[in-house]
Structures are given as structure tokens and as C-alpha cells.
Design a protein around this motif. Structure first.
Motif, PDB file in Angstrom:
ATOM      1  N   VAL A  86       1.308  -6.334 -12.499  1.00 44.59           N
ATOM      2  CA  VAL A  86       1.761  -5.617 -11.303  1.00 44.59           C
ATOM      3  C   VAL A  86       0.537  -5.019 -10.622  1.00 44.59           C
ATOM      4  N   VAL A  87       0.413  -5.287  -9.320  1.00 47.88           N
ATOM      5  CA  VAL A  87      -0.605  -4.631  -8.489  1.00 47.88           C
ATOM      6  C   VAL A  87       0.137  -3.876  -7.402  1.00 47.88           C
ATOM      7  N   ALA A  88      -0.079  -2.572  -7.320  1.00 42.11           N
ATOM      8  CA  ALA A  88       0.690  -1.749  -6.390  1.00 42.11           C
ATOM      9  C   ALA A  88      -0.158  -0.619  -5.846  1.00 42.11           C
ATOM     10  N   GLY A  89       0.076  -0.284  -4.589  1.00 44.96           N
ATOM     11  CA  GLY A  89      -0.616   0.842  -3.967  1.00 44.96           C
ATOM     12  C   GLY A  89       0.073   2.156  -4.276  1.00 44.96           C
ATOM     13  N   PHE A  90      -0.732   3.214  -4.408  1.00 45.90           N
ATOM     14  CA  PHE A  90      -0.143   4.530  -4.641  1.00 45.90           C
ATOM     15  C   PHE A  90      -1.050   5.616  -4.098  1.00 45.90           C
ATOM     16  N   CYS A  91      -0.457   6.753  -3.802  1.00 50.94           N
ATOM     17  CA  CYS A  91      -1.191   7.935  -3.353  1.00 50.94           C
ATOM     18  C   CYS A  91      -1.628   8.692  -4.602  1.00 50.94           C
ATOM     19  N   GLU A  92      -2.949   8.756  -4.812  1.00 47.68           N
ATOM     20  CA  GLU A  92      -3.482   9.244  -6.084  1.00 47.68           C
ATOM     21  C   GLU A  92      -4.007  10.674  -5.977  1.00 47.68           C
ATOM     22  N   THR A  93      -3.602  11.502  -6.916  1.00 46.52           N
ATOM     23  CA  THR A  93      -4.122  12.853  -7.044  1.00 46.52           C
ATOM     24  C   THR A  93      -5.551  12.815  -7.580  1.00 46.52           C
ATOM     25  N   LEU A  94      -6.459  13.455  -6.857  1.00 49.03           N
ATOM     26  CA  LEU A  94      -7.840  13.553  -7.331  1.00 49.03           C
ATOM     27  C   LEU A  94      -8.192  14.958  -7.815  1.00 49.03           C
ATOM     28  N   GLY A  95      -7.360  15.930  -7.506  1.00 50.21           N
ATOM     29  CA  GLY A  95      -7.644  17.318  -7.864  1.00 50.21           C
ATOM     30  C   GLY A  95      -8.253  18.066  -6.702  1.00 50.21           C
ATOM     31  N   ALA A  96      -8.165  19.392  -6.754  1.00 51.55           N
ATOM     32  CA  ALA A  96      -8.709  20.275  -5.711  1.00 51.55           C
ATOM     33  C   ALA A  96      -8.166  19.925  -4.331  1.00 51.55           C
ATOM     34  N   GLY A  97      -6.909  19.482  -4.293  1.00 51.12           N
ATOM     35  CA  GLY A  97      -6.280  19.155  -3.023  1.00 51.12           C
ATOM     36  C   GLY A  97      -6.705  17.835  -2.428  1.00 51.12           C
ATOM     37  N   ALA A 141      -3.895  -7.793  -2.508  1.00 48.63           N
ATOM     38  CA  ALA A 141      -4.141  -6.780  -1.485  1.00 48.63           C
ATOM     39  C   ALA A 141      -2.849  -6.115  -1.025  1.00 48.63           C
ATOM     40  N   PRO A 142      -2.554  -4.918  -1.534  1.00 45.87           N
ATOM     41  CA  PRO A 142      -1.502  -4.110  -0.930  1.00 45.87           C
ATOM     42  C   PRO A 142      -1.958  -3.637   0.448  1.00 45.87           C
ATOM     43  N   VAL A 143      -1.104  -3.788   1.457  1.00 46.76           N
ATOM     44  CA  VAL A 143      -1.470  -3.378   2.815  1.00 46.76           C
ATOM     45  C   VAL A 143      -0.308  -2.667   3.480  1.00 46.76           C
ATOM     46  N   ASN A 144      -0.653  -1.903   4.526  1.00 45.82           N
ATOM     47  CA  ASN A 144       0.299  -1.380   5.512  1.00 45.82           C
ATOM     48  C   ASN A 144      -0.314  -1.702   6.867  1.00 45.82           C
ATOM     49  N   TRP A 145       0.047  -2.815   7.460  1.00 51.70           N
ATOM     50  CA  TRP A 145      -0.545  -3.236   8.727  1.00 51.70           C
ATOM     51  C   TRP A 145       0.294  -2.718   9.890  1.00 51.70           C
ATOM     52  N   PRO A 146      -0.171  -1.693  10.636  1.00 53.12           N
ATOM     53  CA  PRO A 146       0.570  -1.244  11.823  1.00 53.12           C
ATOM     54  C   PRO A 146       0.679  -2.377  12.836  1.00 53.12           C
ATOM     55  N   SER A 147       1.819  -2.456  13.478  1.00 54.81           N
ATOM     56  CA  SER A 147       2.093  -3.580  14.365  1.00 54.81           C
ATOM     57  C   SER A 147       1.369  -3.440  15.699  1.00 54.81           C
ATOM     58  N   ALA A 148       0.690  -4.503  16.087  1.00 51.06           N
ATOM     59  CA  ALA A 148       0.142  -4.670  17.439  1.00 51.06           C
ATOM     60  C   ALA A 148       0.520  -6.086  17.842  1.00 51.06           C
ATOM     61  N   GLU A 198       0.845  -1.197   0.000  1.00 51.52           N
ATOM     62  CA  GLU A 198       0.000   0.000   0.000  1.00 51.52           C
ATOM     63  C   GLU A 198       0.887   1.257   0.000  1.00 51.52           C
ATOM     64  N   LEU A 199       0.480   2.255  -0.782  1.00 51.06           N
ATOM     65  CA  LEU A 199       1.158   3.563  -0.810  1.00 51.06           C
ATOM     66  C   LEU A 199       2.668   3.429  -0.987  1.00 51.06           C
ATOM     67  N   VAL A 200       3.080   2.491  -1.852  1.00 55.58           N
ATOM     68  CA  VAL A 200       4.506   2.222  -2.003  1.00 55.58           C
ATOM     69  C   VAL A 200       5.220   3.368  -2.715  1.00 55.58           C
ATOM     70  N   ASN A 201       4.483   4.224  -3.422  1.00 60.65           N
ATOM     71  CA  ASN A 201       5.134   5.344  -4.107  1.00 60.65           C
ATOM     72  C   ASN A 201       5.449   6.502  -3.172  1.00 60.65           C
ATOM     73  N   SER A 202       4.815   6.546  -1.998  1.00 63.28           N
ATOM     74  CA  SER A 202       4.849   7.772  -1.203  1.00 63.28           C
ATOM     75  C   SER A 202       5.218   7.595   0.254  1.00 63.28           C
ATOM     76  N   GLY A 203       5.081   6.394   0.802  1.00 63.42           N
ATOM     77  CA  GLY A 203       5.086   6.245   2.246  1.00 63.42           C
ATOM     78  C   GLY A 203       3.684   6.461   2.789  1.00 63.42           C
ATOM     79  N   TYR A 204       3.516   6.257   4.098  1.00 61.25           N
ATOM     80  CA  TYR A 204       2.177   6.164   4.671  1.00 61.25           C
ATOM     81  C   TYR A 204       1.857   7.221   5.739  1.00 61.25           C
TER      82      TYR A 204
END
Length: 271
Positions: free
Chosen positions: A84-95, A170-177, A44-50
Motif C-alpha cells: 500500500v502506498v498512500a498519502g497522509f498528513c504527518e505530524t512532525l511536532g512543534a505544530g 505517486a499519490p496526487v491531488n491535481w487541482p482542475s484546470a 495524496e493526503l487521503v487521511n485528512s483532505g487537502y
């Protein structure tokens, strides 16, 4: 369509360093293809960090569907003849930004999915998606995708299964618990359950590497249509790759024994 080799690449992207993130994703895709992988899943969000400070930071690190990361992955998919299946932070416009993932094959971008179920502070950053997971016919099989917290909702996972998906990526970023002593991460257990009740292969690519004080499960896993791990299921301490050869057509058989069928036995009029 016969057997396919699936790779889940566990990486440690760096927030605010898109060039570095493209470099490690490129290396991961090439390494996976070199090892015979046909379907390659990145986090998840591999292009940008989380762990963004705010929406403005996420917007500054986002990119459109024809941005540099997606264009790079598309070129690699075409060159190497892989999915390739990859997560990314996507620009939608208007911020506005979305927590998205893309499915790309040799033909180019086949589908983009925007995370519908936002976790924790994501709701202050991202605009939630409003479309169900797509099912895309590739030369390796019928693939679908969703992102991280989406997997927590059994009815959401069931949608692509009912629509003919054989493999859910499923791209994921699972915070550790940390789990109790001797237990596996509960996120992995939920993935196994979702796979079993739908007779659906699921490939999860988690991330690793501490980011702004957050640790990660490192729970990348590839699960078969009976719900059993083919690779992974225990936390990986760092970057790495899981590989599994699977016959995706096995997911077309929804029978359990002679009398039962995981989808036809449902009685939704009573639920």
C-alpha cells in the motif's frame, strides 16, 4: 519477481472526517486486493483532505507514522499480502506538519517520504522534505514514491530511476484546470514523458470530489516504461479504480533499439 497487478484507487476524502477517510481507504484496499491487486496506490493526503484553512487545521488532522491510518493500512497490507502506498498528513511536532506518503507491505512500514516540492499555498502549511525518493525492495519489485508536484521536476523523477526503481508510485491531488478541447490533462502528459525518458513504470492515484470550492482533474493513470497509458489517461468523473498487470522487470532494460540507452546516453558534464 514476475508480473504484478497495480491498482490506483481514485477517492474523495472529506476534510475533517478522518473516520470516513479511513473507511473509504479500507474499502478501496480490500476491493483492489479482491480484484487481484498486489500494489495499491491511494491519493495524496487521503487521511485528512487537502484544502486546509491554515497550518493549525492541518496539524489537528495530522498523525504520526504509527497513527491510526497508517496502523490500519499496515494491518490490511499484512492480512492481504499487498503493498500500500498512500498519502497522509504527518505530524512532525512543534505544530509542524508534512505532506507525506508511506509505503507499507506485509512486513510493516517500509519507508516514509515527505513532499519536497510544495505547490501554491502548501508552503504556508507544510514543512518541505529534504530527502530524495527512497527505492524499496518488495517481493513484487523495486518501488519508489513521490507526491504530486514532485512529478513536475524531471531531475527528481530521474533520481529513483537511476537508483533502480521499476515502478514509481505517486499519490496526487491535481487541482482542475480544464485543458483545451480535445487535449488530455497536461499533468498526465508530463507523467507519460517522465516514464518514457527513464523507461520507468509510473502509477498515479488522483482524488476527486469538490472540496471547499476546488475541483480535481481526476487524472489517475498507470503508464508503462515506454510512456504509454495502460489504464487511465483521461479524466475520471468520480471515484473508481484503475488496474493494470505489468511486468516490472521490463523497466530494467533501458535500451532504445540497438544503440541507445536512456541513462547511459546522458552527458551530465555538459548540462
Amino acid at each position: 519477481m514476475g508480473k504484478a497487478i497495480v491498482a490506483c484507487c481514485q477517492l474523495a476524502p472529506r476534510i475533517g472526517e478522518p473516520d470516513y477517510n479511513r473507511q473509504i481507504s479500507t474499502q478501496a484496499i480490500r476491493n483492489a486486493a479482491q480484484r487481484g491487486a498486489n500494489i495499491i496506490v491511494l491519493p495524496e493526503l487521503v487521511n485528512s483532505g487537502y484544502v486546509f484553512q491554515d497550518r493549525a487545521e492541518a496539524a489537528a488532522l495530522s498523525e504520526p507514522c504509527d497513527g491510526p491510518s497508517i496502523s490500519l493500512w499496515a494491518a490490511l497490507a499484512r492480512e492481504l499480502d499487498v503493498v500500500v502506498v498512500a498519502g497522509f498528513c504527518e505530524t512532525l511536532g512543534a505544530g509542524q506538519v508534512a505532506n507525506s506518503c508511506v509505503l507499507i507491505d506485509a512486513r510493516g512500514v517500509r519507508a516514509v517520504y515527505r513532499k519536497v516540492h510544495l505547490w501554491h499555498e502548501e508552503s504556508a502549511i507544510f514543512t518541505a522534505g529534504d530527502q530524495s525518493p527512497p527505492v524499496i525492495e518488495t517481493r513484487f519489485g523495486q518501488l519508489s514514491m513521490m507526491i504530486c508536484y514532485d512529478l513536475e521536476f524531471p531531475e527528481w523523477v530521474r533520481l529513483p530511476a537511476l537508483s533502480g526503481a521499476q515502478l514509481l508510485c505517486a499519490p496526487v491531488n491535481w487541482p482542475s484546470a480544464p485543458p483545451p478541447q480535445g487535449e488530455r490533462p497536461v499533468e498526465v502528459v508530463k507523467v507519460q514523458a517522465n516514464a518514457a525518458v527513464n523507461r520507468l513504470f509510473i502509477a498515479v492515484s488522483d482524488r476527486c470530489g469538490k472540496e471547499r470550492g476546488v475541483d480535481w482533474v481526476g487524472g489517475s493513470v498507470i503508464v508503462d516504461a515506454d510512456g504509454y497509458p495502460l489504464a487511465g489517461a483521461e479524466s475520471l468523473p468520480g471515484e473508481g479504480m484503475l488496474l493494470a498487470e505489468i511486468d516490472l522487470s521490463a523497466a530494467d532494460d533501458k535500451h532504445i533499439g540497438r544503440y541507445n540507452h536512456v541513462h547511459r546516453d546522458r552527458r551530465p558534464m555538459l548540462y
